[in-house]
Design a protein around this motif. Sequence first.
Motif, PDB file in Angstrom:
ATOM      1  N   ILE A 193       0.810  -1.211   0.000  1.00 44.97           N
ATOM      2  CA  ILE A 193       0.000   0.000   0.000  1.00 44.97           C
ATOM      3  C   ILE A 193       0.845   1.263   0.000  1.00 44.97           C
ATOM      4  O   ILE A 193       0.428   2.311  -0.460  1.00 44.97           O
ATOM      5  CB  ILE A 193      -0.968  -0.014   1.200  1.00 44.97           C
ATOM      6  CG1 ILE A 193      -2.108   0.979   0.988  1.00 44.97           C
ATOM      7  CG2 ILE A 193      -0.254   0.261   2.497  1.00 44.97           C
ATOM      8  CD1 ILE A 193      -3.247   0.798   1.945  1.00 44.97           C
ATOM      9  N   SER A 194       2.079   1.188   0.510  1.00 43.92           N
ATOM     10  CA  SER A 194       2.875   2.394   0.637  1.00 43.92           C
ATOM     11  C   SER A 194       3.473   2.854  -0.688  1.00 43.92           C
ATOM     12  O   SER A 194       4.029   3.934  -0.772  1.00 43.92           O
ATOM     13  CB  SER A 194       3.999   2.174   1.652  1.00 43.92           C
ATOM     14  OG  SER A 194       4.817   1.108   1.237  1.00 43.92           O
ATOM     15  N   GLN A 204      -0.988  -7.057   8.850  1.00 39.31           N
ATOM     16  CA  GLN A 204      -2.113  -7.319   9.745  1.00 39.31           C
ATOM     17  C   GLN A 204      -3.076  -6.144   9.750  1.00 39.31           C
ATOM     18  O   GLN A 204      -4.300  -6.321   9.697  1.00 39.31           O
ATOM     19  CB  GLN A 204      -1.617  -7.583  11.167  1.00 39.31           C
ATOM     20  CG  GLN A 204      -2.757  -7.827  12.165  1.00 39.31           C
ATOM     21  CD  GLN A 204      -2.257  -8.091  13.571  1.00 39.31           C
ATOM     22  OE1 GLN A 204      -1.061  -8.193  13.805  1.00 39.31           O
ATOM     23  NE2 GLN A 204      -3.181  -8.210  14.499  1.00 39.31           N
ATOM     24  N   LEU A 205      -2.536  -4.927   9.789  1.00 38.97           N
ATOM     25  CA  LEU A 205      -3.399  -3.748   9.780  1.00 38.97           C
ATOM     26  C   LEU A 205      -4.261  -3.718   8.519  1.00 38.97           C
ATOM     27  O   LEU A 205      -5.465  -3.458   8.583  1.00 38.97           O
ATOM     28  CB  LEU A 205      -2.547  -2.475   9.861  1.00 38.97           C
ATOM     29  CG  LEU A 205      -1.992  -2.112  11.230  1.00 38.97           C
ATOM     30  CD1 LEU A 205      -0.991  -0.981  11.097  1.00 38.97           C
ATOM     31  CD2 LEU A 205      -3.118  -1.717  12.184  1.00 38.97           C
ATOM     32  N   ALA A 252      -6.866   5.668   4.960  1.00 41.15           N
ATOM     33  CA  ALA A 252      -6.907   5.332   6.382  1.00 41.15           C
ATOM     34  C   ALA A 252      -5.963   4.176   6.700  1.00 41.15           C
ATOM     35  O   ALA A 252      -5.229   4.207   7.702  1.00 41.15           O
ATOM     36  CB  ALA A 252      -8.340   4.975   6.793  1.00 41.15           C
ATOM     37  N   VAL A 253      -5.958   3.154   5.850  1.00 42.05           N
ATOM     38  CA  VAL A 253      -5.068   2.016   6.068  1.00 42.05           C
ATOM     39  C   VAL A 253      -3.620   2.462   5.960  1.00 42.05           C
ATOM     40  O   VAL A 253      -2.777   2.102   6.786  1.00 42.05           O
ATOM     41  CB  VAL A 253      -5.368   0.893   5.047  1.00 42.05           C
ATOM     42  CG1 VAL A 253      -4.311  -0.209   5.128  1.00 42.05           C
ATOM     43  CG2 VAL A 253      -6.752   0.312   5.287  1.00 42.05           C
ATOM     44  N   MET A 292     -15.371   6.805  -1.134  1.00 45.34           N
ATOM     45  CA  MET A 292     -15.432   5.901   0.018  1.00 45.34           C
ATOM     46  C   MET A 292     -14.302   4.881  -0.016  1.00 45.34           C
ATOM     47  O   MET A 292     -13.659   4.615   1.002  1.00 45.34           O
ATOM     48  CB  MET A 292     -16.781   5.180   0.052  1.00 45.34           C
ATOM     49  CG  MET A 292     -17.944   6.058   0.445  1.00 45.34           C
ATOM     50  SD  MET A 292     -19.479   5.107   0.638  1.00 45.34           S
ATOM     51  CE  MET A 292     -19.074   4.097   2.057  1.00 45.34           C
ATOM     52  N   VAL A 293     -14.047   4.318  -1.201  1.00 40.25           N
ATOM     53  CA  VAL A 293     -12.976   3.328  -1.322  1.00 40.25           C
ATOM     54  C   VAL A 293     -11.623   3.990  -1.097  1.00 40.25           C
ATOM     55  O   VAL A 293     -10.768   3.465  -0.369  1.00 40.25           O
ATOM     56  CB  VAL A 293     -13.039   2.644  -2.708  1.00 40.25           C
ATOM     57  CG1 VAL A 293     -11.818   1.764  -2.940  1.00 40.25           C
ATOM     58  CG2 VAL A 293     -14.316   1.814  -2.836  1.00 40.25           C
ATOM     59  N   ASN A 294     -11.430   5.159  -1.702  1.00 38.05           N
ATOM     60  CA  ASN A 294     -10.161   5.863  -1.541  1.00 38.05           C
ATOM     61  C   ASN A 294      -9.913   6.240  -0.079  1.00 38.05           C
ATOM     62  O   ASN A 294      -8.783   6.158   0.408  1.00 38.05           O
ATOM     63  CB  ASN A 294     -10.151   7.117  -2.406  1.00 38.05           C
ATOM     64  CG  ASN A 294      -8.860   7.898  -2.285  1.00 38.05           C
ATOM     65  OD1 ASN A 294      -7.830   7.465  -2.774  1.00 38.05           O
ATOM     66  ND2 ASN A 294      -8.896   9.041  -1.620  1.00 38.05           N
TER      67      ASN A 294
END
Length: 434
Positions: A13-14, A202-203, A188-189, A181-183
């Motif tokens: 994700i990063s 895990q997060l 947030a993640v 909403m998806v973005n």
Amino acid sequence: MDKDPQDYPHTAISTWSGFVYQGKLAVYYFLELISRNYEDNRELKLQLESEDDFAIFHGDQCISLHQVKAYKDTLFSKYRPGIEKQKEKALEHNIDTAYFHVARNIADLPESFEQDYQPVKLYRYPLQPEQENGETKAYCPLDEIDSIIEKQIVVLIRKIDGIENWKINCCGRIREALEAMVNAKVIAVHSKIHASKIHQAQLASEEFVPFSELCEVLESEEFESIENEDYFLSRLQIDIGTYYKDFCDIQEGISQKNQDKLDQYLAVITELNKEQMKDFLRAVMPHRKGKFRTLREFKDETVDRDSIRQGLFAIFYQLISADNFLSERIPFFWQDNEAFFYPTGIHTGAESGDTICYDILQQSLSEDVECLFEEGALVTTSIDRPNITHVRFGVDAIADEDNSTQGHSIISFQKMSLVSLNNIPENLKDAEID
């Protein structure tokens, strides 16, 4: 017993590359599923950046994997490692449905592809965005996905009795609300991962977007209640991410070092909260006129594709990595001895220099743009001016201390110049860029 952190799926994700495209495909797949069985599939939920780029769950059970690749490449060899990894994961976890989504046609796809890589399949999209039932293709360009999503929204509205037909006229707003909403979940993640530095996978694995919440957007009677400041923050993040991907697509032979540099800029921008985003946009668009108080106003009037692609990201690309967070209100800067340099989205030609200075000064009389009261330079792509008081518009450039805006003397503006990329100090230029 808790899982060992290494047992959780990898998360990328990063990196941020292609996250906008990925989110749009997740929205499209949600719409396809919910169109098949609206009531039953409301119980499903979307997971991002954990089991795969996105995945669909029923309760605790993953029922489909989705990997997304927005590569420029069209050779199968470039995609094969990802396909093999997805096949291995699907077989290991007994997942029958695994889709591989690509933005470009794979020119040399083996005829035995589906047999060799079961259960992985290339996801198929309408041959033309406006088609409802017709031929399909095994790829979806980014510039077509909005039309395809909106067409699927029309299909859904016509099929589901509980969604009013008038909403066919609002497909663009519905699409944007679903994407927001998806973005927001992706952001947030990412923020949790960035803050924790531990148990990253895990997060991500514990964060879901319930289909029922996405369905509430489809069922809403009042879009204004959805289009709040959080919504516009997410839309701005999506726009900037889209323009970033556009910029990267047109670069030839971009090095991994520079790709990482640009990724980091985007990561910082997309983590800005609502007030920080306003301050950031005021700083990088100091010439845009308007009393910007809400993110809706910034979204409507300030951020455009060319300012980000040809201005801001061109500057980020040409220069070395900037420092960030000189103060809470100035996310990026460069320093050369005692001089500070601040990036902007100003990309017009040198002949527009006087007009740009005029607009910056006029805007600064009503808006508190922090970096304009520091000693340094606003970085543009093509304009050089010794100071932004180069032009006069009814306010004396050498006004006394009584002439001020929000506590700052106009004479302070004489400390701020415009500098083009050509005239940036050599030690601030990226040596890898020709």
